[in-house]
Motif scaffolding. Structure first.
Motif, PDB file in Angstrom:
ATOM      1  N   MET A 188      22.371 -64.641 -21.975  1.00 53.13           N
ATOM      2  CA  MET A 188      22.399 -66.098 -21.876  1.00 53.13           C
ATOM      3  C   MET A 188      23.743 -66.582 -21.345  1.00 53.13           C
ATOM      4  O   MET A 188      23.802 -67.491 -20.496  1.00 53.13           O
ATOM      5  CB  MET A 188      22.114 -66.710 -23.244  1.00 53.13           C
ATOM      6  N   MET A 189      24.841 -65.989 -21.808  1.00 49.73           N
ATOM      7  CA  MET A 189      26.160 -66.395 -21.338  1.00 49.73           C
ATOM      8  C   MET A 189      26.324 -66.112 -19.854  1.00 49.73           C
ATOM      9  O   MET A 189      26.884 -66.937 -19.104  1.00 49.73           O
ATOM     10  CB  MET A 189      27.235 -65.673 -22.145  1.00 49.73           C
ATOM     11  N   ASP A 190      25.823 -64.966 -19.410  1.00 49.30           N
ATOM     12  CA  ASP A 190      25.930 -64.632 -17.992  1.00 49.30           C
ATOM     13  C   ASP A 190      25.081 -65.565 -17.140  1.00 49.30           C
ATOM     14  O   ASP A 190      25.470 -65.940 -16.027  1.00 49.30           O
ATOM     15  CB  ASP A 190      25.499 -63.182 -17.780  1.00 49.30           C
ATOM     16  N   ALA A 248      27.991 -67.206 -33.009  1.00 52.82           N
ATOM     17  CA  ALA A 248      26.540 -66.991 -33.060  1.00 52.82           C
ATOM     18  C   ALA A 248      26.184 -65.763 -33.894  1.00 52.82           C
ATOM     19  O   ALA A 248      25.279 -65.805 -34.737  1.00 52.82           O
ATOM     20  CB  ALA A 248      25.986 -66.852 -31.645  1.00 52.82           C
ATOM     21  N   MET A 249      26.893 -64.659 -33.686  1.00 54.30           N
ATOM     22  CA  MET A 249      26.603 -63.441 -34.430  1.00 54.30           C
ATOM     23  C   MET A 249      26.975 -63.583 -35.907  1.00 54.30           C
ATOM     24  O   MET A 249      26.275 -63.072 -36.788  1.00 54.30           O
ATOM     25  CB  MET A 249      27.351 -62.259 -33.814  1.00 54.30           C
ATOM     26  N   ILE A 291      21.070 -56.045 -30.773  1.00 50.75           N
ATOM     27  CA  ILE A 291      20.129 -56.820 -29.949  1.00 50.75           C
ATOM     28  C   ILE A 291      20.617 -58.259 -29.798  1.00 50.75           C
ATOM     29  O   ILE A 291      20.519 -58.857 -28.722  1.00 50.75           O
ATOM     30  CB  ILE A 291      18.727 -56.775 -30.572  1.00 50.75           C
ATOM     31  N   GLY A 292      21.158 -58.821 -30.875  1.00 50.85           N
ATOM     32  CA  GLY A 292      21.633 -60.198 -30.811  1.00 50.85           C
ATOM     33  C   GLY A 292      22.756 -60.383 -29.814  1.00 50.85           C
ATOM     34  O   GLY A 292      22.748 -61.349 -29.029  1.00 50.85           O
ATOM     35  N   ILE A 293      23.717 -59.475 -29.794  1.00 49.80           N
ATOM     36  CA  ILE A 293      24.822 -59.628 -28.847  1.00 49.80           C
ATOM     37  C   ILE A 293      24.360 -59.379 -27.426  1.00 49.80           C
ATOM     38  O   ILE A 293      24.859 -59.999 -26.473  1.00 49.80           O
ATOM     39  CB  ILE A 293      25.992 -58.686 -29.231  1.00 49.80           C
ATOM     40  N   ASP A 294      23.348 -58.507 -27.234  1.00 53.14           N
ATOM     41  CA  ASP A 294      22.807 -58.282 -25.886  1.00 53.14           C
ATOM     42  C   ASP A 294      22.211 -59.566 -25.322  1.00 53.14           C
ATOM     43  O   ASP A 294      22.521 -59.968 -24.192  1.00 53.14           O
ATOM     44  CB  ASP A 294      21.747 -57.181 -25.919  1.00 53.14           C
TER      45      ASP A 294
END
Length: 245
Positions: free
Chosen positions: A210-212, A169-170, A202-205
């Protein structure tokens, strides 16, 4: 030496973004002209080094304040200052200015004994140095950031697939960012690198959020006592007729 500096000045003035220049070649030619009744034909560099020294001495002694040559040369007359004034400080102007200067240095620096050109400060010089440092650093920092994201996500979630999803995604978002910057002719400089870094952060946050959430829903689905199962026997639904008295 002065003729080489004058040639560098002419080379840099070919850029339409340059509004003017100031250096010791201009001082020598102008003093030579003034000492010959301001005749424009004498606005040239003398061939005799002693005559050039006499022109500089004349300018220094005619100045009402001491240190008149400090803005042009040092006290030992070993370092000369050549200044160029640009009309703007845009990224393309800075890249063109540095490229033009380096091109002349590569072609002419070794032709004059003892000549050594160094790109100094000023607004253009400082911004150019920042941009070069930002570009070189970005080549190392961004891949390392992606690698750390992949390793930490894989470790904390104990899932290789989670790390691959985050990394993919990143990588996709960053590739689109650099693609747009290339189409819009935006360079990697001290202004754009922080924006890219903030975007990655911000994107990885949000990806972790969402993953959590996905993991929490999967855990809840496995542990919830409620099941949506179809009934084994058909039910008798009540009739729509009114009840008997």
């Amino acid at each position: 030496m002065l003729k080489a500096l004058a040639d560098l000045e002419r080379h840099m003035l070919l850029d339409p973004s340059v509004g003017g220049a100031k250096g010791i070649p201009d001082l020598v030619t102008q003093v030579n002209r003034l000492l010959h009744n301001n005749d424009p034909r004498w606005a040239q560099m003398p061939d005799d080094p002693q005559y050039v020294g006499g022109l500089l001495f004349t300018y220094m002694m005619s100045n009402p304040i001491p240190g008149a040559l400090k803005e042009f040369v040092d006290t030992d007359e070993r370092i000369a200052n050549l200044v160029f004034y640009y009309k703007d400080h845009q990224g393309e102007t800075i890249r063109r200015a540095i490229h033009s200067a380096k091109q002349w240095i590569a072609d002419n620096e070794g032709r004059v004994e003892g000549l050594s050109i160094r790109l100094a400060g000023g607004t253009i010089g400082v911004i150019a140095a920042q941009n070069e440092a930002a570009f070189e650093t970005n080549l190392w920092v961004l891949p390392l950031v992606f690698l750390l994201i992949f390793l930490f996500v894989t470790f904390f979630y104990s899932s290789l697939m989670a790390g691959v999803m985050m990394f993919g995604a990143m990588l996709f978002a960053t590739t689109l960012t650099y693609g747009y910057m290339g189409l819009a002719a935006m360079g990697i400089n001290s202004n754009t690198v922080p924006i890219i870094a903030v975007g990655v952060g911000i994107g990885i946050d949000y990806s972790i959020y969402m993953m959590d959430r996905i993991r929490a829903e999967m855990v809840a689905a496995r542990t919830s006592p409620l099941r949506c199962a179809a009934p084994s026997t058909p039910r008798a639904w009540p009739s729509a007729s009114p009840p008997s008295p």
